[in-house]
Enzyme design. Structure first.
Site, PDB file in Angstrom:
ATOM      1  CB  CYS B 167      -0.649  23.356  20.503  1.00 39.23           C
ATOM      2  SG  CYS B 167      -0.330  24.790  21.557  1.00 39.23           S
ATOM      3  CG  HIS B 298      -5.894  21.178  17.581  1.00 35.91           C
ATOM      4  ND1 HIS B 298      -4.969  20.800  18.509  1.00 35.91           N
ATOM      5  CD2 HIS B 298      -5.733  22.516  17.419  1.00 35.91           C
ATOM      6  CE1 HIS B 298      -4.259  21.867  18.891  1.00 35.91           C
ATOM      7  NE2 HIS B 298      -4.717  22.911  18.249  1.00 35.91           N
ATOM      8  CG  HIS B 333      -5.021  24.415  23.892  1.00 40.13           C
ATOM      9  ND1 HIS B 333      -4.063  23.420  23.892  1.00 40.13           N
ATOM     10  CD2 HIS B 333      -4.986  24.965  22.651  1.00 40.13           C
ATOM     11  CE1 HIS B 333      -3.473  23.373  22.702  1.00 40.13           C
ATOM     12  NE2 HIS B 333      -4.024  24.303  21.931  1.00 40.13           N
TER      13      HIS B 333
END
Lengths: 90, 407, 383
Positions: B167, B298, B333
């Site tokens: 990620c 994030h 996400h």
């Protein structure tokens, strides 16, 4: 609640399950040895124990009760409460 | 010729294939309005899943967007990447001949590669055994095809580098692309990321207790986790003087990046190592904490990530934390594409003058401490000069990119 | 486009350590023996995956996981990660002097893998279909389904805290990892990098090769991992580490065309030329070539044509695939390991060697590698 409220067979099953997740031999675990302090368990392994109980044994443990499962005795107690496995004789 | 190590690198093209729309303008309009790209999952059968929404891309028509790739031969993630790259090049106004004749390449980040392809093959395996696998699908599996798709679509002859650092992968890719242009290895680089919504990640995050039910609420007192999502994003990185000479629109300058690894735990992030990564990015970019005007977090929306991230930021910035927001509140996400979308949002924030919002924020978690401005609701007008874009990942792979406004 | 500012000669990368796990066994000596004999001994049938297709397979015979990695912490790791952990363990164990703890903060990892462990991701995915409820997956196997698992685990096990990259380059994965390592060292992001490539033999991968008809008849589907300690000259000198090989250049190209096969040999030739130029050597300096696609249908001839267009047919060939099988992402690293293994047996007489690779995705790559002056030292740790 007494910790010895499930059958010996169920206890053995749970011991094997926890030992596999924590990468131990079943004999390495005692009822009171701490998963985290004595066996180096981490958060992912704690979740995995929860997951395996549901997957392998069909026992659904609410996330909030997971914090009690810090020893084998804790696992026995929580599982006994949610699995309907409790017996009078242990 | 300038000293190679001194070449400046700028972003002159942006491309987005996102749940908020196709193209950087549509994506940016959604971000500025605080709009949600989340919807009921169509990509896989959700029967049996308690949580059934995700940030899927519904109006992607690869045949309309792509000029050279045959969509039947490529997996969803490859098509996302190639589509976003095609958009970025069109946005930059670079002539196709210039791309293929020059020294240009791509670096594309991904978490799960062609996961949707793998899942179709898995279903064939379950139904009929391995011998029933469709060879045409088998050929679409290798993740390297994602960057290869970009090169093929655009006729690029340089690097075709798929970077699979989960990620934080887009920031890794942008860092690599930046270095390639900065050192003169390449004149143009496409940097970005792509991932597809898939059943296994949805199951995995649910099982970890890290999946929100309906809404992803980063930094909120009631946040419960991520929403899985997908998309493709591309930034065209170009040498500064070349961009100026051709009269290109310059969104931002890439100042540098930092990368490191917690090296502690596969899924639990570490604030100290993230703080080290921030400092490394600052050193590489030649800036200090006081220079940073905005942090694109994030900000996954899990209790642990957001607390850890703020703790790390506090370690570096003290009590003067810049505005910090999470676009995952809108698009969920997007995994390997996440920090690429973050970088795109930063570029637009610097270029147009706004701060992207944490759209779903109702009440900042008081446990995060004082002075945490998450830009709730909608975008805020501002003139940020330097932005810091975060990307963290399973395995403790941290990557941070620093971008500056051109003026 | 004009204005190409590529520096002519690049800083070489010093290879000061090497760990290799292959169908030949563990270590460079085993690899040199197998290459010398032209074949690896077949391990017991139990080493092969169940449900594999009826084609030749080349598995790592005995990974000795507990011996190299200890008894705990490996039970739930997949084979991709285990292969790489053993290779890293060997690379670090053989490092003289050893890597001190403080240096691990500026040591990184760059691992080439085309798709991670396809077995892990497809088995994890399978659980969502066959369990009573789709989310009844194994939580602690979830990280294995993500491609960076292996590189991250290398960092965790060895306390290596620098850049941590996973490069999915298909056939070029290992070269991509070395190229990535060179860049981050050159740009000051790390002093050294554990760089290499890994490939796991699984029923999934074997079926994939079989069904996609990717291999020439008789070529085995293989597996393995080679990991190198790659350092800047300064870091190697400062530590006083002997050098096993110098990577002078690592170039990659894409065909960028609609039909990549058509232009692949031209792209490779361009790549080799550029790599030699940036190494400051010429075609006549090339003594050996370790080609990659020796077992792949269609690619083998294209690769040879591309190499010969630049260096002719005179250099000797070190062919890895006939011995180790098709090792895909690990290929380039095993090719380099094979060269280093050979140099320990027969000290080379100067010159350079090429490691080349071409992929079905239209990519071509080339390493230029210089043997150490005076031959490689034999200093692999034995148990």
């Amino acid at each position: 609640m007494s910790q010895a409220t499930i059958t010996a067979q169920h206890r053995r099953q749970l011991r094997d399950l926890v030992a596999d997740v924590l990468e131990l031999e079943p004999g390495d675990l005692t009822e009171t040895s701490s998963f985290v302090d004595e066996h180096g368990a981490d958060s992912l392994q704690a979740i995995e124990i929860l997951a395996r109980l549901e997957r392998d044994l069909g026992v659904l443990i609410p996330q909030e009760d997971a914090s009690e499962m810090t020893t084998l005795a804790g696992v026995y107690a929580v599982v006994a409460r949610h699995a309907g496995w409790a017996t009078a004789h242990g | 010729m300038a000293e190679p190590t001194g070449r400046r690198v700028v972003v002159t093209g942006l491309g987005a294939v996102s749940s908020l729309g196709i193209g950087a303008p549509a994506f940016t309009a959604g971000i500025r309005a605080g709009r949600s790209g989340v919807s009921r999952i169509r990509g896989f059968d959700t029967t049996g899943f308690p949580h059934t929404v995700a940030g899927e891309v519904h109006d992607f028509a690869p045949r309309r967007l792509l000029r050279r790739l045959d969509p039947d031969e490529w997996g969803r993630s490859s098509l996302f990447a190639a589509g976003a790259a095609r958009l970025a090049v069109a946005d930059a106004g670079v002539r196709p001949a210039e791309l293929s004749a020059g020294n240009a390449g791509s670096a594309i980040g991904t978490t799960s590669g062609e996961s949707a392809v793998i899942e179709r093959l898995t279903a064939q395996w379950v139904e009929g055994g391995f011998k029933e696998l469709d060879p045409a699908l088998v050929r679409q599996v290798p993740a390297n095809r994602i960057a290869a798709a970009v090169n093929r679509e655009l006729g690029l002859t340089g690097d075709a580098q798929t970077i699979a650092t989960a990620c934080s992968a887009s920031n890794y890719a942008l860092g690599y692309a930046y270095d390639m242009v900065r050192t003169g290895e390449a004149d143009l680089m496409i940097g970005g990321g792509a991932d597809s919504v898939n059943r296994w990640a949805h199951a995995g995050f649910y099982r970890l207790g890290a999946l929100a039910e309906q809404v992803c609420r980063p930094f909120d007192v009631d946040r419960t986790g991520i929403l899985t999502a997908e998309g493709g994003v591309a930034l065209l990185l170009e040498e500064h003087d070349h961009a100026i000479a051709r009269g290109a629109r310059v969104y931002a300058e890439v100042l540098g990046y930092g990368v490191n690894c917690d090296a502690l735990h596969p899924v639990a992030p570490d604030p100290g190592r993230i703080a080290e990564c921030i400092r490394a990015a600052h050193r590489n970019a030649g800036v200090g904490p006081d220079d940073i005007d905005y942090i694109c977090a994030h900000g996954t929306g899990t209790p642990t990530n957001d607390a850890t991230e703020i703790q790390a930021v506090r370690e570096v910035f003290g009590d003067r934390i810049p505005p910090i927001s999470s676009i995952k509140s809108m698009i969920g996400h997007t995994m390997g594409a996440a920090s690429g979308f973050g970088a795109l949002a930063c570029c637009m924030a610097l270029y147009e003058g706004f701060l992207p919002p944490t759209a779903t924020l109702a009440e900042v978690d008081p446990r995060l401490g004082d002075g945490v401005d998450c830009v709730p609701g909608r975008a805020r007008a501002a003139r940020p000069r330097i932005a810091q874009n975060h990307g963290f990942a399973f395995g403790g792979n941290n990557a941070i990119v620093i971008l500056r406004r051109m003026s | 486009m004009t204005g190409l500012a590529t520096r002519t000669v690049v800083e070489p990368l010093m290879i000061t350590g090497c760990g290799v796990v292959s169908a030949a066994g563990i270590g460079l000596d085993a690899l040199a023996d197998a290459i010398g004999a032209g074949r690896a001994d077949q391990p017991a049938a139990s080493a092969f995956p169940e449900d594999a297709p009826p084609i030749p397979l080349a598995a790592v015979p005995d990974l000795k996981v507990a011996e190299h990695l200890g008894a705990k912490g490996t039970r739930h790791l997949d084979r991709t990660t285990l292969l790489a952990l053993v290779a890293c363990n060997r690379a670090l164990a053989g490092l003289v002097p050893a890597l001190p703890e403080p240096d691990r903060a500026r040591t990184g990892v760059a691992i080439g893998t085309s798709t991670g462990s396809i077995r892990s991701s497809s088995e994890f995915s399978r659980e969502t279909l066959v369990q009573a409820l789709p989310y009844l997956v194994r939580a602690n196997l979830f990280p294995n389904s993500v491609m960076n698992c292996c590189a991250a685990r290398i960092a965790i096990v060895n306390g290596i805290r620098g850049v941590n990259a996973t490069l999915a380059g298909g056939q070029l994965s290992s070269l991509a990892a070395l190229r990535y390592a060179r860049n981050v060292i050159d740009r000051g992001h790390a002093d050294r990098v554990l760089a290499g490539g890994v490939e796991e033999l699984s029923a999934q991968s074997a079926w994939a090769w079989h069904l996609a008809r990717g291999l020439s008849p008789g070529t085995a589907v293989g597996e393995g991992c080679a990991v190198f300690v790659a350092e800047s000259r300064r870091a190697a000198d400062r530590a006083g580490r002997p050098v096993l090989a110098e990577v002078l250049a690592c170039e990659v190209r894409s065909t960028g065309g609609d039909d990549p096969r058509h232009q692949l040999s031209t792209a490779l030739a361009g790549c080799v030329e550029r790599a030699l130029r940036r190494s400051g050597v010429g075609p006549d300096d090339v003594r050996e070539v370790a080609p990659g696609a020796t077992g792949q249908r269609g690619l083998r001839a294209l690769e040879r044509r591309g190499v010969r267009a630049v260096v002719g047919g005179r250099p000797g060939e070190v062919r890895v695939a006939p011995v180790l099988g098709e090792t895909f992402s690990a290929g380039g690293a095993l090719q380099l390991a094979a060269l280093i293994a050979g140099w320990r047996r027969r000290p080379p007489a100067g010159g350079v060697a090429l490691v080349t690779s071409v992929g079905h995705d239209g990519t071509a790559g080339c390493l230029v590698v210089r043997p150490p002056a005076g031959g490689a030292e034999r200093r692999e740790v034995r148990r």
